[in-house]
Design a protein around this motif. Structure first.
Motif, PDB file in Angstrom:
ATOM      1  N   VAL A  42     -47.842  -5.895 -61.719  1.00  0.00           N
ATOM      2  CA  VAL A  42     -47.946  -6.699 -60.757  1.00  0.00           C
ATOM      3  C   VAL A  42     -49.931  -6.555 -61.399  1.00  0.00           C
ATOM      4  N   ARG A  43     -50.569  -5.349 -61.177  1.00  0.00           N
ATOM      5  CA  ARG A  43     -51.519  -5.526 -61.924  1.00  0.00           C
ATOM      6  C   ARG A  43     -52.073  -6.202 -62.992  1.00  0.00           C
ATOM      7  N   ASN A  44     -51.338  -6.711 -63.585  1.00  0.00           N
ATOM      8  CA  ASN A  44     -51.878  -7.782 -64.679  1.00  0.00           C
ATOM      9  C   ASN A  44     -51.229  -9.716 -64.542  1.00  0.00           C
ATOM     10  N   GLY A  45     -51.171  -9.895 -62.848  1.00  0.00           N
ATOM     11  CA  GLY A  45     -50.271 -11.165 -62.159  1.00  0.00           C
ATOM     12  C   GLY A  45     -49.749 -11.512 -62.305  1.00  0.00           C
ATOM     13  N   ILE A  46     -48.025 -10.702 -62.409  1.00  0.00           N
ATOM     14  CA  ILE A  46     -47.025 -11.496 -62.537  1.00  0.00           C
ATOM     15  C   ILE A  46     -46.880 -12.126 -61.639  1.00  0.00           C
ATOM     16  N   PHE A  47     -46.937 -11.896 -60.234  1.00  0.00           N
ATOM     17  CA  PHE A  47     -47.133 -12.489 -59.082  1.00  0.00           C
ATOM     18  C   PHE A  47     -48.171 -13.199 -58.960  1.00  0.00           C
ATOM     19  N   THR A  48     -47.706 -14.730 -57.584  1.00  0.00           N
ATOM     20  CA  THR A  48     -48.946 -15.487 -57.947  1.00  0.00           C
ATOM     21  C   THR A  48     -47.788 -16.379 -55.931  1.00  0.00           C
ATOM     22  N   LEU A  49     -49.154 -16.733 -55.502  1.00  0.00           N
ATOM     23  CA  LEU A  49     -48.243 -17.603 -54.545  1.00  0.00           C
ATOM     24  C   LEU A  49     -48.602 -18.807 -54.400  1.00  0.00           C
ATOM     25  N   PRO A  50     -48.006 -19.949 -53.467  1.00  0.00           N
ATOM     26  CA  PRO A  50     -46.832 -21.380 -53.412  1.00  0.00           C
ATOM     27  C   PRO A  50     -48.781 -21.507 -53.778  1.00  0.00           C
TER      28      PRO A  50
END
Length: 297
Positions: free
Chosen positions: A229-237
């Motif tokens: 998560v800290r490495n940016g696997i998630f983002t927003l639409p």
């Protein structure tokens, strides 16, 4: 009618408390309202006193669209679990919230520094007991006017498409599904396929996106979910690096006459992300897909 909400967890992560934008509850509610959202889910970023929460929501003209409870049904009886969630239920009733998100956390690894390959799972016997307990809990909640929705989640016993299918087979008719695009994707599923199979059971929706490159790297190096998560696997639409087919997701929801909340949700690092900027883009994106472009902030 489709309505758009978000979650304070984008500013103040629930799983990793070090991911915190440091926004005070009143300011957070004001920002969420200014972005155009009509509702917000519960979380540690909001006032914790129920009466104060009710007042803050009224001031921001926001609805509390869902609350959350982490179950420990692998270790507790249904009666013990009911006692454990009494405060949550009372808080919901104070503010008129009618949807409770459930997620089994008894042996979860999403908040631990544990490699994602250590994903917990259930035996056939455990599934029988788990499903029965969940349905009994959901029935008790339904008697109080609360809809129970289960959220498949990384690092828990319900993550993969097969586990989602199993959950739906082992429960019903009072336990419903929280369909979360990002969680389905990282769980190895194709969101539109999972949604198609379980549309009749969907009562709440989370719209989050996933970046494939950091996710692939996280899997290859067997990172913990916290690290991923800290490495940016998630983002927003709205993020051009995202991978979820939101247009097809929205078409499926519309065709099924889904009426309810679309909650913009994903685990982000506030130190690496301009939360207000990505939230504004996410709202515009979801509003456009929902046919509400004229209301986009």
């Amino acid at each position: 009618m489709l309505r758009i909400a978000t979650t304070p967890a984008i500013w103040t992560n629930e799983d990793d408390t070090q991911l915190d934008a440091g926004v005070k509850p009143e300011a957070l509610i004001s920002e969420i309202a200014d972005l155009g959202y009509e509702g917000v889910e519960d979380g540690r970023g909001l006032p914790q006193d129920p009466a104060a929460l009710k007042d803050a929501l009224a001031n921001g003209k926001l609805d509390l669209v869902a609350s959350y409870h982490g179950t420990n049904l692998l270790n507790l009886s249904v009666e013990e679990e009911r006692e454990a969630m009494e405060a949550v239920v009372a808080r919901m009733k104070t503010v008129g919230c009618q949807t409770l998100i459930l997620r089994e956390v008894s042996n979860a690894i999403f908040a631990k520094d544990v490699p994602m390959s250590k994903q917990p799972s259930l035996t056939a016997e455990e599934w029988d007991s788990f499903g029965l307990k969940l349905e009994q809990l959901a029935t008790w909640l339904a008697d109080q006017g609360i809809t129970a929705v289960y959220q498949p989640y990384t690092g828990t016993v319900v993550q993969t498409p097969e586990e989602v299918d199993k959950l739906m087979m082992e429960t019903g008719p009072n336990l419903f599904l929280l369909f979360d695009t990002a969680q389905v994707y990282v769980g190895g599923g194709e969101p539109t396929q999972v949604l198609t199979r379980h549309l009749p059971r969907v009562r709440h929706v989370h719209l989050g996106d996933v970046r494939v490159r950091p996710l692939t790297k996280a899997r290859m190096s067997d990172q913990s979910w916290k690290e991923a998560v800290r490495n940016g696997i998630f983002t927003l639409p709205g993020d051009k690096d995202g991978s979820v087919d939101f247009r097809t997701v929205m078409n499926l929801l519309t065709a099924s006459n889904y009426e309810g909340w679309l909650t913009v949700s994903a685990g982000l690092d506030p130190e690496r992300t301009n939360i207000s900027e990505v939230q504004r883009l996410a709202y515009r994106t979801v509003a456009g897909l929902a046919g509400r472009s004229q209301q986009a902030a």
